[in-house]
Design a protein around this motif. Sequence first.
Motif, PDB file in Angstrom:
ATOM      1  N   TYR A 167       2.104 -41.075  23.837  1.00 12.80           N
ATOM      2  CA  TYR A 167       2.024 -40.145  22.842  1.00 12.80           C
ATOM      3  C   TYR A 167       3.264 -40.345  21.950  1.00 12.80           C
ATOM      4  O   TYR A 167       3.280 -40.072  20.683  1.00 12.80           O
ATOM      5  CB  TYR A 167       1.817 -38.742  23.302  1.00 12.80           C
ATOM      6  CG  TYR A 167       0.585 -38.514  23.932  1.00 12.80           C
ATOM      7  CD1 TYR A 167      -0.553 -38.214  22.947  1.00 12.80           C
ATOM      8  CD2 TYR A 167       0.220 -38.515  25.300  1.00 12.80           C
ATOM      9  CE1 TYR A 167      -1.877 -38.106  23.508  1.00 12.80           C
ATOM     10  CE2 TYR A 167      -1.047 -38.348  25.857  1.00 12.80           C
ATOM     11  CZ  TYR A 167      -2.053 -38.161  24.859  1.00 12.80           C
ATOM     12  OH  TYR A 167      -3.222 -37.882  25.319  1.00 12.80           O
ATOM     13  N   SER A 168       4.448 -40.431  22.428  1.00 16.17           N
ATOM     14  CA  SER A 168       5.716 -40.696  21.685  1.00 16.17           C
ATOM     15  C   SER A 168       5.330 -41.833  20.728  1.00 16.17           C
ATOM     16  O   SER A 168       5.855 -41.771  19.441  1.00 16.17           O
ATOM     17  CB  SER A 168       6.783 -40.909  22.623  1.00 16.17           C
ATOM     18  OG  SER A 168       7.230 -39.863  23.426  1.00 16.17           O
ATOM     19  N   LEU A 169       4.876 -43.176  21.163  1.00 15.36           N
ATOM     20  CA  LEU A 169       4.741 -44.136  20.283  1.00 15.36           C
ATOM     21  C   LEU A 169       3.536 -43.678  19.088  1.00 15.36           C
ATOM     22  O   LEU A 169       3.687 -44.225  18.133  1.00 15.36           O
ATOM     23  CB  LEU A 169       4.115 -45.396  21.171  1.00 15.36           C
ATOM     24  CG  LEU A 169       5.372 -45.748  22.179  1.00 15.36           C
ATOM     25  CD1 LEU A 169       4.505 -46.915  23.207  1.00 15.36           C
ATOM     26  CD2 LEU A 169       6.336 -46.529  21.486  1.00 15.36           C
ATOM     27  N   GLU A 222      13.143 -46.766  16.035  1.00 15.69           N
ATOM     28  CA  GLU A 222      14.339 -46.330  16.342  1.00 15.69           C
ATOM     29  C   GLU A 222      14.427 -44.764  16.135  1.00 15.69           C
ATOM     30  O   GLU A 222      15.306 -44.350  16.099  1.00 15.69           O
ATOM     31  CB  GLU A 222      15.317 -47.033  15.176  1.00 15.69           C
ATOM     32  CG  GLU A 222      15.437 -48.649  15.527  1.00 15.69           C
ATOM     33  CD  GLU A 222      16.123 -49.283  14.567  1.00 15.69           C
ATOM     34  OE1 GLU A 222      16.969 -48.680  13.667  1.00 15.69           O
ATOM     35  OE2 GLU A 222      16.413 -50.528  14.633  1.00 15.69           O
ATOM     36  N   HIS A 223      13.286 -44.285  15.778  1.00 11.49           N
ATOM     37  CA  HIS A 223      13.326 -42.818  15.626  1.00 11.49           C
ATOM     38  C   HIS A 223      12.604 -42.182  16.933  1.00 11.49           C
ATOM     39  O   HIS A 223      12.117 -40.950  16.662  1.00 11.49           O
ATOM     40  CB  HIS A 223      12.650 -42.503  14.349  1.00 11.49           C
ATOM     41  CG  HIS A 223      11.263 -43.102  14.132  1.00 11.49           C
ATOM     42  ND1 HIS A 223      10.975 -44.371  13.802  1.00 11.49           N
ATOM     43  CD2 HIS A 223       9.944 -42.756  14.050  1.00 11.49           C
ATOM     44  CE1 HIS A 223       9.792 -44.631  13.542  1.00 11.49           C
ATOM     45  NE2 HIS A 223       9.053 -43.561  13.736  1.00 11.49           N
ATOM     46  N   ALA A 271       4.443 -44.035  15.579  1.00 12.18           N
ATOM     47  CA  ALA A 271       3.752 -44.740  14.396  1.00 12.18           C
ATOM     48  C   ALA A 271       3.055 -43.881  13.095  1.00 12.18           C
ATOM     49  O   ALA A 271       2.838 -44.727  12.248  1.00 12.18           O
ATOM     50  CB  ALA A 271       2.641 -45.399  15.309  1.00 12.18           C
ATOM     51  N   HIS A 272       2.973 -42.718  13.368  1.00  8.48           N
ATOM     52  CA  HIS A 272       2.562 -41.839  12.322  1.00  8.48           C
ATOM     53  C   HIS A 272       3.680 -41.395  11.469  1.00  8.48           C
ATOM     54  O   HIS A 272       3.566 -40.212  10.829  1.00  8.48           O
ATOM     55  CB  HIS A 272       1.481 -40.804  12.670  1.00  8.48           C
ATOM     56  CG  HIS A 272       0.243 -41.642  13.037  1.00  8.48           C
ATOM     57  ND1 HIS A 272       0.219 -42.033  14.481  1.00  8.48           N
ATOM     58  CD2 HIS A 272      -0.973 -41.527  12.329  1.00  8.48           C
ATOM     59  CE1 HIS A 272      -1.373 -42.542  14.397  1.00  8.48           C
ATOM     60  NE2 HIS A 272      -1.914 -42.500  13.179  1.00  8.48           N
TER      61      HIS A 272
END
Length: 127
Positions: A10-12, A44-45, A16-17
């Motif tokens: 979910y983090s990815l 990086e965020h 990505a959005h």
Amino acid sequence: MDIGANIGVYSLFYAAHGSRVIAIEPFRKNFDRLCDNIKLNGFEHISPMNIAIGSENYGEYIKPVSSEIGSSGHQLSETEGEECFVLTLDTLYHMAKSFFFPINHIKIDTDGNEYDIIKGGKETLGS
């Protein structure tokens, strides 16, 4: 904020959005894979943190149900498992506002520990 990030699915997705994410994962093997996945995808965020969220700030242990990477169902224990630092949601929220960025969404998936997380986040969730 992704509490119970596991290996970062979910983090990815959020990153990505365009979202900035604080990814919380206390189980070391999952946390290491989370960090690998963040690096492999060049995000990086996403700020990963190897801690647990609970009803109080304290030191604790996390007792893995399985040693497999990506496994879930791990529980906090007072006596056995991997050492783990626990913060309340309110403490983490204030840290995030001061050192990271404002939080506007919180995902919680912690295999039965949600009540303690919410209990430690009364101020955050009430605002």
